[in-house]
Design an enzyme around this catalytic site. Structure first.
Site, PDB file in Angstrom:
ATOM      1  N   LYS A 136      40.166  45.940  48.006  1.00 45.72           N
ATOM      2  CA  LYS A 136      41.520  45.957  48.721  1.00 45.72           C
ATOM      3  C   LYS A 136      42.145  46.972  49.282  1.00 45.72           C
ATOM      4  CE  LYS A 136      43.017  42.011  45.672  1.00 45.72           C
ATOM      5  NZ  LYS A 136      42.032  41.775  44.912  1.00 45.72           N
ATOM      6  N   HIS A 165      45.411  43.038  50.071  1.00 41.59           N
ATOM      7  CA  HIS A 165      45.286  41.854  49.295  1.00 41.59           C
ATOM      8  C   HIS A 165      45.778  40.521  49.904  1.00 41.59           C
ATOM      9  CE1 HIS A 165      45.461  39.503  45.797  1.00 41.59           C
ATOM     10  NE2 HIS A 165      46.725  39.917  45.125  1.00 41.59           N
ATOM     11  N   HIS A 189      39.972  43.524  40.772  1.00 37.94           N
ATOM     12  CA  HIS A 189      41.220  43.244  41.312  1.00 37.94           C
ATOM     13  C   HIS A 189      41.791  44.233  41.902  1.00 37.94           C
ATOM     14  CE1 HIS A 189      44.064  40.011  41.960  1.00 37.94           C
ATOM     15  NE2 HIS A 189      44.923  40.801  41.372  1.00 37.94           N
ATOM     16  N   PHE A 227      49.572  35.877  39.724  1.00 36.19           N
ATOM     17  CA  PHE A 227      50.790  35.957  39.298  1.00 36.19           C
ATOM     18  C   PHE A 227      50.649  34.573  38.243  1.00 36.19           C
ATOM     19  CE2 PHE A 227      53.465  37.671  42.746  1.00 36.19           C
ATOM     20  CZ  PHE A 227      52.835  39.261  42.231  1.00 36.19           C
ATOM     21  N   GLU A 276      43.481  46.857  34.104  1.00 35.15           N
ATOM     22  CA  GLU A 276      42.075  46.509  34.505  1.00 35.15           C
ATOM     23  C   GLU A 276      41.201  47.478  34.234  1.00 35.15           C
ATOM     24  OE1 GLU A 276      39.707  44.105  37.918  1.00 35.15           O
ATOM     25  OE2 GLU A 276      41.559  45.142  38.468  1.00 35.15           O
ATOM     26  N   CYS A 333      46.565  34.628  43.056  1.00 33.63           N
ATOM     27  CA  CYS A 333      45.478  35.254  43.874  1.00 33.63           C
ATOM     28  C   CYS A 333      44.094  34.946  43.149  1.00 33.63           C
ATOM     29  CB  CYS A 333      45.843  36.527  43.517  1.00 33.63           C
ATOM     30  SG  CYS A 333      47.576  36.914  44.144  1.00 33.63           S
TER      31      CYS A 333
END
Length: 417
Positions: free
Chosen positions: A337, A342, A305, A403, A316, A165
């Site tokens: 998002k 996403h 994110h 990831f 985060e 991502c």
């Protein structure tokens, strides 16, 4: 060696809440949700039956019908958003040195639909290997920048970045570095993704990564909300034209903002889970600030994110407080998002466009779908819940984490002579 300055001169977007940059920005500032029941395939047996699809998109409206059939959707999306960005930037390639114009593109997965269709067809056959001759060229990640360069005759640096991502943010950082080191004048950068298919949705469902709020898709993406239950899959593309400042000024280009820093780090923690204290997130934001030669007092907005997962949002937010200290409480923070879902490898580019337009327009897009405060997230943070806010945005930071523990962050600032 004096590093060259890098500015943004063109934008293109194809998203679940708008098929052009103006439509996308309008959707953002008005808090529009792009989530709805899946139309790409029959999802009735899937745990998650909704996603943030690109809407009202027909590839033949933009591409020759015969040629479009040779392209996976992630490449179709890339070409369409790039057409918009090139036109927006006013690039006349016949009068530019195309040897110094490149394409650096990000995607997390690439041609998943193509791979699924070809392998399924083979599995249902009699064992005879009847594969489409375009199987491999449609599927591979690097084919998107390849097609872009072929279309415009661009012979500068050309490759793809893959960091899940964080892919398109890494692409932007690579493009930034090539230009400021004097190795290119212009780089077309960004990312695209198309995973709303049986393999994509089934795979992420098997990981328990997706929201299963099938009764209310529009509010399923709930970053920082106590009742968040996973991310909502999105698709689309974002293109950003990065250009060396003097080159842009010489051709009279309009300038949206200046890209002034990029940071990278690794969590070194787990294949999918972020570090619980946000150590990798803190490090990547710190690295970006150092590269930009800014302090925490210089940044007014962070496009986080913020995927709407339990661990991710919490870690985060901890990282922001740990790095920014008291400055964390005067910032605006938001997760777009909540509206787009996403977009995986395309997220960094699409969200960087949101950060760029926040800098340009002095408007912070909201984090929608907030209903219940999470006691584990610092209540003093201004997460811009539900409604856009106007404020001076001198600089904006955009974070993406992937990831594998891949982290990337970029910082855009108002352009000044």
């Amino acid at each position: 060696m004096e590093l060259k300055r890098v500015v943004v001169t063109g934008l293109g977007a194809l998203t679940p809440i708008g098929n052009t940059v103006p439509e996308y920005w309008n959707g953002l500032v008005n808090g529009v949700s792009g989530a709805a029941p899946i139309t790409r395939f029959d999802a009735s047996l899937f745990k998650t039956k909704f996603a943030c699809e690109v809407k009202n998109f027909k590839p033949e409206d933009f591409l020759d019908r015969k040629e479009a059939r040779k392209l996976d959707p992630f490449v179709q999306y890339a070409l369409v958003s790039t057409d918009e960005a090139v036109a927006d930037a006013g690039l006349d390639f016949e009068n530019l040195d195309t040897h110094r114009i490149g394409v650096i593109w990000g995607s997390g997965i690439g041609g998943l639909k193509t791979f699924q269709d070809e392998v399924t067809s083979f599995a249902l056959g009699d064992g005879t290997p009847r594969f489409n001759p375009f199987f491999i060229p449609k599927m591979i990640l690097d084919i998107a920048p390849g097609h872009i360069s072929i279309k415009y005759g661009l012979r500068g640096p050309n490759f793809s970045t893959v960091s899940a991502c964080a892919s398109s943010t890494n692409a932007l950082i690579d493009a930034f570095n090539y230009i400021r080191l004097g190795m290119a004048d212009v780089i077309i950068s960004g990312g695209s993704e198309s995973i709303i298919n049986e393999a994509g949705m089934g795979g992420f469902n098997a990981m328990h990564a997706l929201s299963t709020r099938n009764d209310d898709p529009a509010t399923a993406s709930r970053p920082f909300d106590k009742d968040r239950d996973g991310f909502v899959a999105g698709e689309g593309s974002g293109t950003i034209i990065l250009e060396e400042l003097d080159h842009a000024l010489a051709r009279g280009a309009k300038i949206y903002a200046e890209l002034i820093g990029g940071g990278m780090s690794a969590d070194a923690n787990h294949i999918t889970a972020p570090h619980p204290e946000g150590l990798g997130a803190k490090l990547v934001m710190s690295n970006a600030l150092k590269d930009a030669r800014l302090t925490t007092a210089d940044v007014d907005y962070i496009n986080v994110h913020g995927t709407s997962t339990g661990l991710g949002d919490k870690s985060e937010s901890k990282a922001i407080v740990a790095l920014y200290g008291e400055d964390a409480y005067r910032l605006n923070i938001s997760s777009t998002k909540s509206m787009t879902g996403h977009l995986l490898g395309a997220a960094g580019a699409v969200e960087s466009i949101a950060a760029i337009l926040a800098v340009k327009n002095d408007i912070i897009p909201p984090t929608i779908n907030h209903f219940t405060d999470d006691p584990e997230i610092d209540p003093r943070l201004n997460l811009t819940f539900n409604t856009a806010q106007k404020r001076l945005v001198r600089a904006a930071q955009s974070n993406t984490f992937g990831f594998g523990g891949h982290n990337a962050s970029v910082i855009f600032r108002k352009y000044e002579d």
